[in-house]
Scaffold this active site. Structure first.
Site, PDB file in Angstrom:
ATOM      1  N   PRO A   2      44.746 -40.184 -15.844  1.00 15.85           N
ATOM      2  CA  PRO A   2      43.479 -40.916 -15.740  1.00 15.85           C
ATOM      3  C   PRO A   2      43.520 -41.907 -14.592  1.00 15.85           C
ATOM      4  CG  PRO A   2      44.778 -41.724 -17.579  1.00 15.85           C
ATOM      5  CD  PRO A   2      45.472 -40.504 -17.066  1.00 15.85           C
ATOM      6  N   GLU A   3      42.402 -42.055 -13.894  1.00 12.88           N
ATOM      7  CA  GLU A   3      42.303 -43.013 -12.800  1.00 12.88           C
ATOM      8  C   GLU A   3      41.377 -44.145 -13.235  1.00 12.88           C
ATOM      9  OE1 GLU A   3      41.646 -41.070  -9.009  1.00 12.88           O
ATOM     10  OE2 GLU A   3      42.713 -39.284  -9.672  1.00 12.88           O
ATOM     11  N   HIS A  96      48.361 -34.747 -32.997  1.00 12.41           N
ATOM     12  CA  HIS A  96      49.343 -35.479 -32.209  1.00 12.41           C
ATOM     13  C   HIS A  96      49.176 -36.992 -32.357  1.00 12.41           C
ATOM     14  CE1 HIS A  96      50.529 -31.675 -30.450  1.00 12.41           C
ATOM     15  NE2 HIS A  96      49.272 -31.434 -30.134  1.00 12.41           N
ATOM     16  N   ARG A 117      51.626 -34.891 -25.240  1.00 14.46           N
ATOM     17  CA  ARG A 117      52.866 -34.670 -24.482  1.00 14.46           C
ATOM     18  C   ARG A 117      53.878 -35.804 -24.636  1.00 14.46           C
ATOM     19  NH1 ARG A 117      49.635 -32.583 -19.052  1.00 14.46           N
ATOM     20  NH2 ARG A 117      48.746 -30.719 -20.019  1.00 14.46           N
TER      21      ARG A 117
END
Length: 286
Positions: A2-3, A96, A117
Site C-alpha cells: 500500500p502507498e 487469516h 502472508r
C-alpha cells in the site's frame, strides 16, 4: 505494498471508528503479528488494555494509533497483505485473523488485524517529542503534508547523484510515494524514470510535485488502488483507482496521450511503466 493514498483511506476509517475508544481486551492469534514486540503477545495486549486510542495518524506509508493517555503509539505494519478491519463482534473470524482488539463500550464493533502472508504486524513504541513512533523518526514528510518543504526537496534532489524514480521512492527524501504513483506522476510530467535528479530545474521539480499530489488526491477520491482482495478499507471495500491508471500495469496498451504502446522495463526488482515517446530516456554522455 500500500502507498500513501491507500494508507490514508485506512487512517480515515480508523479515525471514524476507533479513535477515542478505550481498549478492553486484546487477543493475539499469531506470534508473528507482534514479532516486533519482543516481550510477546500477552505482554503486548496487557500494555494496550485500558488505554484510550487517540487520533489515528499517518506519515507517508506509515500508520499509527497514539495512546491518548500515554507517550506511546501502536504502529501498524501492513506489509504486503495486512488489513485493519472494523467488524461487528458476531462477524465470523477471517481465515487469516492475527489480532483482535475489543473496546470497553457498547458500540458492538472491534478492530481486527488480518494478514494472509504474515509480513505485517502491530508494535508498541515510545513517541518522539513530535509525536511520531521513534522507529519512524527518520521518515520524511509526505507531499500532502502542509509542512512539506518544496524548496528543500528540490535542493536535496540537486545534491543527490541519483535518478528521479529512485529519489521519489527514497523515504528519507519524500515519503508515501511507491512504485505505482511514481510511474503515474512521471508519466504525467513526461519524465523518464532514469532522468538524473541533478538535471531538474526548480520549475520542473515544482511541476513534478504538482503531478505527485494530483495523482495521489485522485486516488484518494476513489479509495486508493486495489489490484486484488488484499488491500481494502476498514469496512472491507476495495479502491477503484486502478481503473484510472495511465502508465502502471498498461504494458503494450496505447498511451492515453500519444497512442504509443506503453512499455515495461525491469527496475530494482520491480517494473517501470512508461511511454517511450512522451518520456524519452536521458541521453548517455559519450
Amino acid at each position: 505494498m500500500p502507498e500513501l493514498p491507500e494508507v490514508e483511506v485506512v487512517r480515515r476509517g480508523l479515525e471514524r471508528w476507533v479513535s477515542g475508544r478505550v481498549v478492553g481486551d486484546v487477543q493475539v492469534m499469531h506470534p508473528r503479528a507482534v514479532r516486533r514486540h519482543v516481550a510477546g503477545g500477552e505482554d503486548f495486549g496487557s500494555r494496550l488494555t485500558g488505554h484510550r486510542v487517540g487520533l489515528a495518524q499517518r506519515r507517508g506509508k506509515y500508520l499509527w494509533l497514539p495512546l491518548a493517555d500515554s507517550a506511546q503509539s501502536v504502529l501498524a505494519h501492513l506489509g504486503m497483505s495486512g488489513q485493519l478491519l472494523v467488524q461487528p463482534h458476531d462477524a465470523p473470524d477471517e481465515k487469516h485473523l492475527r489480532i483482535r482488539v475489543r473496546f470497553a463500550d457498547d458500540q458492538g464493533t472491534e478492530l481486527r488485524f488480518v494478514d494472509q502472508r504474515t509480513f505485517g504486524g502491530l508494535s508498541l513504541h515510545d513517541n518522539t517529542p513530535d509525536g511520531l513512533p521513534d522507529v519512524i523518526a527518520h521518515i520524511a514528510r509526505d507531499p500532502l503534508d502542509p509542512a512539506f518543504d518544496d524548496d528543500a526537496f528540490h535542493l536535496a534532489l540537486r545534491r543527490r547523484r541519483t535518478t528521479i524514480k529512485r529519489a521519489l521512492l527514497d523515504q528519507s527524501l519524500i515519503s508515501g510515494v511507491g512504485n505505482i504513483y511514481a510511474d503515474e506522476a512521471l508519466w504525467r510530467a513526461r519524465l523518464h524514470y532514469e532522468r538524473p535528479t541533478a538535471t531538474l530545474t526548480r520549475p520542473r521539480t515544482a511541476e513534478l510535485l504538482g503531478h505527485v499530489r494530483d495523482v495521489m488526491n485522485a486516488a484518494l477520491a476513489v479509495g486508493g488502488t486495489s489490484f486484488d482482495s488484499l488491500y481494502v478499507n476498514v469496512n472491507g471495500e476495495s479502491g477503484y483507482f486502478e481503473r484510472s491508471l495511465d502508465a502502471y500495469g498498461r504494458e503494450e496498451m496505447p498511451c492515453r496521450r500519444c497512442g504509443t504502446a506503453i512499455r515495461r522495463r525491469p527496475w530494482m526488482n520491480r517494473s517501470s511503466y512508461f511511454c517511450p515517446r512522451c518520456q524519452r530516456p536521458p541521453r548517455v554522455a559519450s
